[in-house]
Motif scaffolding. Structure first.
Motif, PDB file in Angstrom:
ATOM      1  N   THR A   1      11.295   4.889  -4.275  1.00 20.29           N
ATOM      2  CA  THR A   1      11.330   4.385  -5.653  1.00 20.29           C
ATOM      3  C   THR A   1      10.581   3.057  -5.761  1.00 20.29           C
ATOM      4  O   THR A   1       9.989   2.772  -6.800  1.00 20.29           O
ATOM      5  N   TYR A   2      10.596   2.261  -4.701  1.00 20.10           N
ATOM      6  CA  TYR A   2       9.778   1.047  -4.669  1.00 20.10           C
ATOM      7  C   TYR A   2       8.302   1.430  -4.804  1.00 20.10           C
ATOM      8  O   TYR A   2       7.550   0.817  -5.565  1.00 20.10           O
ATOM      9  N   ARG A   3       7.908   2.459  -4.078  1.00 22.67           N
ATOM     10  CA  ARG A   3       6.530   2.937  -4.179  1.00 22.67           C
ATOM     11  C   ARG A   3       6.245   3.408  -5.604  1.00 22.67           C
ATOM     12  O   ARG A   3       5.191   3.091  -6.167  1.00 22.67           O
ATOM     13  N   ALA A   4       7.164   4.172  -6.175  1.00 22.49           N
ATOM     14  CA  ALA A   4       6.981   4.691  -7.537  1.00 22.49           C
ATOM     15  C   ALA A   4       6.811   3.546  -8.536  1.00 22.49           C
ATOM     16  O   ALA A   4       5.943   3.609  -9.416  1.00 22.49           O
ATOM     17  N   LEU A   5       7.625   2.510  -8.415  1.00 21.91           N
ATOM     18  CA  LEU A   5       7.530   1.364  -9.315  1.00 21.91           C
ATOM     19  C   LEU A   5       6.159   0.699  -9.201  1.00 21.91           C
ATOM     20  O   LEU A   5       5.497   0.429 -10.203  1.00 21.91           O
ATOM     21  N   ARG A   6       5.737   0.436  -7.986  1.00 17.11           N
ATOM     22  CA  ARG A   6       4.448  -0.238  -7.805  1.00 17.11           C
ATOM     23  C   ARG A   6       3.300   0.608  -8.337  1.00 17.11           C
ATOM     24  O   ARG A   6       2.393   0.097  -8.997  1.00 17.11           O
ATOM     25  N   ILE A   7       3.351   1.895  -8.066  1.00 14.45           N
ATOM     26  CA  ILE A   7       2.277   2.777  -8.532  1.00 14.45           C
ATOM     27  C   ILE A   7       2.312   2.893 -10.057  1.00 14.45           C
ATOM     28  O   ILE A   7       1.263   2.838 -10.710  1.00 14.45           O
ATOM     29  N   ALA A   8       3.495   3.036 -10.639  1.00 14.19           N
ATOM     30  CA  ALA A   8       3.613   3.134 -12.097  1.00 14.19           C
ATOM     31  C   ALA A   8       3.083   1.881 -12.782  1.00 14.19           C
ATOM     32  O   ALA A   8       2.527   1.946 -13.879  1.00 14.19           O
ATOM     33  N   ARG A   9       3.227   0.732 -12.134  1.00 15.45           N
ATOM     34  CA  ARG A   9       2.752  -0.535 -12.693  1.00 15.45           C
ATOM     35  C   ARG A   9       1.278  -0.782 -12.360  1.00 15.45           C
ATOM     36  O   ARG A   9       0.757  -1.861 -12.546  1.00 15.45           O
ATOM     37  N   GLN A  10       0.647   0.267 -11.825  1.00 12.96           N
ATOM     38  CA  GLN A  10      -0.787   0.274 -11.534  1.00 12.96           C
ATOM     39  C   GLN A  10      -1.196  -0.727 -10.457  1.00 12.96           C
ATOM     40  O   GLN A  10      -2.305  -1.235 -10.441  1.00 12.96           O
ATOM     41  N   ASP A  11      -0.288  -0.964  -9.538  1.00 17.26           N
ATOM     42  CA  ASP A  11      -0.578  -1.787  -8.363  1.00 17.26           C
ATOM     43  C   ASP A  11      -1.417  -0.915  -7.425  1.00 17.26           C
ATOM     44  O   ASP A  11      -0.986   0.150  -7.012  1.00 17.26           O
ATOM     45  N   LYS A  12      -2.599  -1.342  -7.119  1.00 19.58           N
ATOM     46  CA  LYS A  12      -3.532  -0.543  -6.309  1.00 19.58           C
ATOM     47  C   LYS A  12      -3.420  -0.813  -4.811  1.00 19.58           C
ATOM     48  O   LYS A  12      -4.195  -0.281  -4.019  1.00 19.58           O
ATOM     49  N   THR A  13      -2.430  -1.595  -4.401  1.00 17.67           N
ATOM     50  CA  THR A  13      -2.239  -1.886  -2.984  1.00 17.67           C
ATOM     51  C   THR A  13      -1.859  -0.613  -2.234  1.00 17.67           C
ATOM     52  O   THR A  13      -0.966   0.124  -2.666  1.00 17.67           O
ATOM     53  N   ALA A  14      -2.539  -0.359  -1.121  1.00 16.68           N
ATOM     54  CA  ALA A  14      -2.161   0.770  -0.273  1.00 16.68           C
ATOM     55  C   ALA A  14      -0.827   0.428   0.399  1.00 16.68           C
ATOM     56  O   ALA A  14      -0.685  -0.622   1.020  1.00 16.68           O
ATOM     57  N   LEU A  15       0.157   1.295   0.230  1.00 12.02           N
ATOM     58  CA  LEU A  15       1.499   1.054   0.750  1.00 12.02           C
ATOM     59  C   LEU A  15       1.657   1.717   2.113  1.00 12.02           C
ATOM     60  O   LEU A  15       1.308   2.884   2.290  1.00 12.02           O
ATOM     61  N   VAL A  16       2.187   0.964   3.054  1.00 10.53           N
ATOM     62  CA  VAL A  16       2.321   1.471   4.422  1.00 10.53           C
ATOM     63  C   VAL A  16       3.547   2.378   4.543  1.00 10.53           C
ATOM     64  O   VAL A  16       4.463   2.334   3.724  1.00 10.53           O
TER      65      VAL A  16
END
Length: 171
Positions: free
Chosen positions: A76-91
């Motif tokens: 869900t942390y990943r979902a939040l960041r992606i939904a907010r258009q954060d383009k950082t590649a998540l490990v």
């Protein structure tokens, strides 16, 4: 199958079986449905099985539930960041190391169920807040593209997978 409704660029093929075993085409309804079924399922497991592992090196029932909780938090942390258009590649994360350091065996199953309920309520609220554009956002996690909606399906499919393993090998 749900995976057929998603673009193949929305998820790593590794997650296809989880996505296809998701409990509902509507993500929020699936999360709500699984909240009730998971709580009922774990609440019915006999106490003598809580710390049981079916083979050496395998996780216990409590390890599995805490793994589901940890995974949901991370996804869900990943979902939040992606939904907010954060383009950082998540490990990624090493699930086996998380299980070892989490020490689920020192906690009661009741406590883990309560934590699961709180985490799931947060996930439901988060997914309820997403609009269709948010759900279609695609980011990168563990070296692969993933969409916010694929993550939603993975959450329920992942726990469905583990609960089926418990039914087959633990009970």
């Amino acid at each position: 199958m749900i995976s057929e409704t998603l673009n193949t660029k929305e998820f790593n093929p590794y997650y296809k079986s989880y996505i296809d075993s998701a409990s509902n085409l509507n993500i929020v309804e699936g999360l709500k449905q699984n909240l009730d079924s998971v709580v009922s399922f774990y609440s019915a497991i006999p106490a003598q099985k809580h710390n049981f592992a079916y083979a050496e090196g395998k996780w216990t029932v409590k390890d599995i539930l805490l793994h589901i909780i940890d995974t949901e938090r991370i996804f869900t942390y990943r979902a939040l960041r992606i939904a907010r258009q954060d383009k950082t590649a998540l490990v990624g994360f090493d699930q086996d190391e998380y299980v070892v350091s989490a020490k689920a065996g020192s906690r009661s199953l009741f406590d883990l169920i309560e934590e699961y309920k709180i985490v799931r309520q947060g996930s439901i609220a988060l997914y309820r807040s997403f609009n269709s554009g948010d759900l279609e956002q695609i980011g990168e996690a563990s070296g692969f593209p993933i969409s916010v909606r694929a993550i939603g399906y993975i959450l329920t499919g992942h726990e469905n997978h583990h609960n089926q393993v418990i039914r087959e090998r633990y009970l």
